[in-house]
Scaffold this motif. Structure first.
Motif: not given
Length: 482
Positions: A6-11, A63-69
């Protein structure tokens, strides 16, 4: 440490956090939370590891658009609906903060040693549009429990060693090299080894967990290494020589590593005969030759009752190599010879070994220790009862204190209002209700709006964590553990 699934902070949050933004009272614009040890096994904590978390996961435009998607798609399936995920909130962070997290974090300086039940860090949002963010990041920040707990356990061990060295040895110079980290293989992941290994190195300069040094080099400004090791044998390097020619295996090690500190494992077959007949007789001249060239031989038993085994081996080795009595009246082996006990060690069993040695007139300087699972793995978040709780919120035009007080467990009652940490009459105290003086608050800003404000070096952390006269009596602590 970067090859994470996991490298997405939202996760980096529990799934149930995703819908919390809809649960706060209408008009909530600000939330303020804190992290503490509510007690647990030890009287104090040695705080460490927050900087790693901040630099690894939260600094910069995370936080990036890719991360949000990616998060939107994942949580649609995990929560079985596409109506819960806070897409607008995360996009707000991108649009108004360039992907930087609008948070302010204040923390006690890393390496600080302070009693449990004190605030260790506080977190609050800096943008009224995202009051939910303070709690959302809890899952990740609470993982500071692990480095903090390892650093604390390691330091408890250091106190015990220091006590016995001060009592029975000429000085305490060996203490920082007297507990070797052997826990790399026994933890759940390479990242765990890195975090735990680095935490131990705050207190000791002896380690086989090279992942800890790698973390310190990347996140704490270590240029060389945080912990040292050497050419130490394992059972395969002895047993491949065969039982009948075990002596040849040990002899070969002394030849290859002449003039250095070497370690030979002695219990492949019969630890008593190995120390008596092999090292004490057959290889005695080679051991003495090794010593003349500046070498040190450490003999490692790896089975049996530790206090019994260590004491008997000291007696066997002293029979062949002699014994000296130091200025404090305790027996010592020659300086080129020592016993290293690694099997079954934790702060209790190590204390038992050292107590038996002291009772039988032996100096603690004759022995070193190793620890694995007890040092890096045998613990959890409840070892120090770590918790992250909201203590203040702004709702409309009012600032309200927030707390929990479960009737079924008063120990979980949380603190109220804004918190600050102070020293009063030489003792740490956490002040609640916003009553603390900001000028004397020991919590310092370390992170704000995606930027790291302080970047501690490992050397200053290590210095801050040194033993002091303020430490609680370690022998009283051990007695309480019985």
């Amino acid at each position: 440490m970067d090859a994470a699934p996991v490298n997405n902070v939202i996760l980096l949050a529990d799934s149930y956090k995703v819908g919390h933004y809809q649960m706060y009272p209408p008009g909530t614009t600000h939330t303020y939370s804190y992290f503490e040890s509510r007690g647990g096994k030890f009287p104090y904590v040695c705080f460490f590891g927050l900087q790693y978390i901040l630099k690894r996961w939260l600094t910069g435009p995370v936080v990036t658009r890719e991360a949000v998607e990616e998060a939107k798609e994942l949580y649609k399936h995990a929560l079985r609906t596409d109506t819960i995920f806070n897409e607008a909130g995360w996009n707000h962070i991108i649009e108004h903060h360039g992907g930087h997290l609008p948070l302010r974090i204040k923390a006690v300086p890393e390496g600080t040693v302070l009693p449990t039940k004190n605030v260790l860090f506080t977190v609050e949002n800096t943008d009224p549009a995202v009051p939910w963010l303070t709690s959302y990041i809890e899952t990740l920040l609470v993982q500071a429990w692990y480095p903090m707990t390892v650093a604390t356990i390691s330091r408890i061990n250091k106190q015990i060693l220091h006590h016995y060295h001060e009592l029975t040895h000429e000085n305490t110079d060996k203490v920082e090299f007297s507990l070797h980290d052997c826990g790399y293989r026994g933890v759940s992941s390479v990242e765990t080894a890195a975090i735990g290994g680095a935490s131990h190195m705050i207190n000791f300069q002896s380690s086989d967990t090279v992942a800890g040094t790698c973390l310190l080099r990347k996140y704490y400004h270590v240029d060389t290494v945080g912990g040292y090791s050497g050419p130490f044998a394992e059972h395969s390097t002895i047993t491949t020589w065969g039982k009948e020619t075990e002596a040849d295996g040990h002899s070969h090690i002394l030849d290859v590593f002449k003039g250095t500190m070497v370690g030979c494992v002695a219990d492949s077959y019969n630890v008593w005969e190995c120390c008596d007949k092999i090292f004490g007789q057959k290889l005695k001249d080679k051991v003495l030759e090794h010593a003349k060239s500046g070498g040190i031989l450490s003999i490692r038993p790896d089975s049996g009752e530790p206090s019994v085994v260590v004491l008997r081996l000291l007696e066997i080795l002293s029979k062949h190599f002699g014994v000296e009595v130091n200025s404090k009246g305790y027996k010592t082996l020659p300086p080129y010879l020592m016993v290293v006990q690694g099997d079954g060690m934790n702060y209790k069993t190590m204390g038992e070994v050292l107590a038996v040695m002291e009772e039988n007139g032996w100096s603690a300087g004759c022995v070193g220790f190793g620890a694995g699972a007890s040092l890096l793995q045998r613990m959890d978040r409840d070892t120090l009862k770590c918790a992250y709780k909201c203590s203040m919120a702004s709702i409309g035009d009012k600032e309200v204190e927030v707390f929990k007080a479960p009737v079924t467990d008063p120990g979980k009652t949380s603190k109220k209002g804004r918190l600050s940490l102070h020293k009063e009459d030489g003792k740490y105290v956490t002040l609640q209700h916003g009553k603390g003086d900001p000028d004397t608050d020991l919590l310092v800003p370390v992170f704000e709006n995606g930027k790291l404000l302080l970047d501690y070096t490992f050397q200053e952390i290590r210095q801050r964590a040194q033993l002091s006269e303020e430490d609680p009596d370690i022998m009283e602590f051990l007695k309480a553990c019985e």
